[in-house]
Design a protein around this motif. Structure first.
Motif, mmCIF file in Angstrom:
data_model
loop_
_atom_site.group_PDB
_atom_site.id
_atom_site.type_symbol
_atom_site.label_atom_id
_atom_site.label_comp_id
_atom_site.label_asym_id
_atom_site.label_seq_id
_atom_site.Cartn_x
_atom_site.Cartn_y
_atom_site.Cartn_z
ATOM 1 N N VAL A 1 7.512 37.518 -37.190
ATOM 2 C CA VAL A 1 7.016 38.623 -37.994
ATOM 3 C C VAL A 1 6.292 39.652 -37.338
ATOM 4 O O VAL A 1 5.383 39.372 -36.540
ATOM 5 N N LEU A 2 6.404 40.969 -37.734
ATOM 6 C CA LEU A 2 5.699 42.078 -37.492
ATOM 7 C C LEU A 2 4.107 41.848 -37.865
ATOM 8 O O LEU A 2 3.739 41.420 -39.004
ATOM 9 N N LEU A 3 3.333 42.070 -36.850
ATOM 10 C CA LEU A 3 1.986 41.900 -36.929
ATOM 11 C C LEU A 3 1.206 43.455 -36.935
ATOM 12 O O LEU A 3 0.587 43.850 -38.140
ATOM 13 N N GLN A 4 1.604 44.215 -35.894
ATOM 14 C CA GLN A 4 1.082 45.396 -35.932
ATOM 15 C C GLN A 4 1.967 46.211 -34.817
ATOM 16 O O GLN A 4 2.625 45.915 -34.130
ATOM 17 N N VAL A 5 1.667 47.662 -34.913
ATOM 18 C CA VAL A 5 2.506 48.416 -33.706
ATOM 19 C C VAL A 5 1.188 49.005 -33.136
ATOM 20 O O VAL A 5 0.290 49.615 -33.549
ATOM 21 N N ALA A 6 1.195 49.014 -31.936
ATOM 22 C CA ALA A 6 -0.016 49.555 -31.276
ATOM 23 C C ALA A 6 0.804 50.559 -29.898
ATOM 24 O O ALA A 6 1.344 50.124 -29.063
ATOM 25 N N LYS A 7 0.496 51.775 -30.123
ATOM 26 C CA LYS A 7 1.102 52.896 -29.273
ATOM 27 C C LYS A 7 2.544 52.578 -29.299
ATOM 28 O O LYS A 7 3.360 52.916 -30.343
ATOM 29 N N LYS A 8 3.136 52.198 -28.337
ATOM 30 C CA LYS A 8 4.605 52.035 -28.173
ATOM 31 C C LYS A 8 5.122 50.587 -28.305
ATOM 32 O O LYS A 8 6.079 50.049 -28.167
ATOM 33 N N ASP A 9 4.129 49.730 -28.396
ATOM 34 C CA ASP A 9 4.466 48.175 -28.526
ATOM 35 C C ASP A 9 4.322 47.779 -29.873
ATOM 36 O O ASP A 9 3.376 47.934 -30.622
ATOM 37 N N ALA A 10 5.346 46.700 -30.390
ATOM 38 C CA ALA A 10 5.110 46.189 -31.566
ATOM 39 C C ALA A 10 4.718 44.656 -31.127
ATOM 40 O O ALA A 10 5.137 44.236 -30.279
ATOM 41 N N VAL A 11 3.675 44.259 -32.214
ATOM 42 C CA VAL A 11 3.336 42.982 -31.832
ATOM 43 C C VAL A 11 3.821 41.906 -32.795
ATOM 44 O O VAL A 11 3.536 42.357 -34.084
ATOM 45 N N PHE A 12 4.418 40.928 -32.454
ATOM 46 C CA PHE A 12 4.984 39.998 -33.432
ATOM 47 C C PHE A 12 4.344 38.906 -33.314
ATOM 48 O O PHE A 12 4.013 38.195 -32.111
ATOM 49 N N LEU A 13 4.103 37.792 -34.383
ATOM 50 C CA LEU A 13 3.661 36.586 -34.301
ATOM 51 C C LEU A 13 4.863 35.558 -34.893
ATOM 52 O O LEU A 13 5.598 35.993 -35.675
ATOM 53 N N ARG A 14 4.545 34.301 -34.214
ATOM 54 C CA ARG A 14 5.713 33.134 -34.792
ATOM 55 C C ARG A 14 5.402 33.098 -36.313
ATOM 56 O O ARG A 14 4.430 33.217 -36.667
ATOM 57 N N GLU A 15 6.183 32.918 -37.063
ATOM 58 C CA GLU A 15 6.365 32.899 -38.574
ATOM 59 C C GLU A 15 5.272 31.866 -38.875
ATOM 60 O O GLU A 15 4.465 32.301 -39.936
ATOM 61 N N ASP A 16 5.211 30.694 -38.450
ATOM 62 C CA ASP A 16 4.327 29.735 -38.828
ATOM 63 C C ASP A 16 2.548 30.205 -38.721
ATOM 64 O O ASP A 16 1.700 29.952 -39.415
ATOM 65 N N VAL A 17 2.708 30.704 -37.454
ATOM 66 C CA VAL A 17 1.203 31.402 -37.040
ATOM 67 C C VAL A 17 0.834 32.489 -37.938
ATOM 68 O O VAL A 17 -0.283 32.527 -38.203
ATOM 69 N N ALA A 18 1.758 33.209 -38.377
ATOM 70 C CA ALA A 18 1.476 34.518 -38.999
ATOM 71 C C ALA A 18 1.156 34.088 -40.573
ATOM 72 O O ALA A 18 0.171 34.681 -40.938
ATOM 73 N N GLU A 19 1.666 33.206 -41.010
ATOM 74 C CA GLU A 19 1.238 32.618 -42.318
ATOM 75 C C GLU A 19 -0.238 31.985 -42.243
ATOM 76 O O GLU A 19 -0.945 32.507 -43.089
#
Length: 131
Positions: free
Chosen positions: A26-44
């Motif tokens: 899942v998307l966590l945040q966008v930082a400049k030109k990079d998108a930061v994603f986390l594994r679904e279980d960690v994001a929850e």
């Protein structure tokens, strides 16, 4: 390794959240030109919800980085409602750059085309503004 170098944020979100086999991300945040994603279980666990953050909100709060155009002007273009005024301003800036690079005579005569098209109906999100 640059698997997704230069792809749209919407495409990356669809790919990582819906199309890949588990584990999904899942998307966590966008930082400049990079998108930061986390594994679904960690994001929850980290975010306390299974809801994906809204990709458009993440993009809009992102720090804009640009070259040649002021950040405030880019934000005006992105969020402004005067499309014709924005296009006119962009055309003026392109013409000015052409004249700087090619010289006044050649730059004032150089052809270029700038237009806006309706989003493609192929995408279910085409009714939204694409980041």
């Amino acid at each position: 390794h640059h698997l997704a170098y230069g792809c749209s944020l919407s495409y990356a979100v669809r790919l990582l959240t819906r199309q890949l086999p588990e584990p999904r991300y899942v998307l966590l945040q966008v930082a400049k030109k990079d998108a930061v994603f986390l594994r679904e279980d960690v994001a929850e666990r980290l975010l306390g919800t299974k809801e994906d953050p809204d990709e458009f909100s993440c993009y809009q709060v992102n720090l804009v980085e640009s070259r040649g155009v002021e950040t405030s002007r880019l934000r005006e273009w992105f969020f402004g409602s005067d499309l014709q005024g924005t296009l006119d301003e962009m055309r003026t800036l392109v013409r000015s750059d052409l004249m700087t690079v090619l010289g006044d005579a050649a730059g004032s005569q150089a052809h270029f085309h700038l237009e806006v098209q309706e989003p493609s109906s192929d995408d279910s999100r085409s009714q939204h503004q694409h980041p």
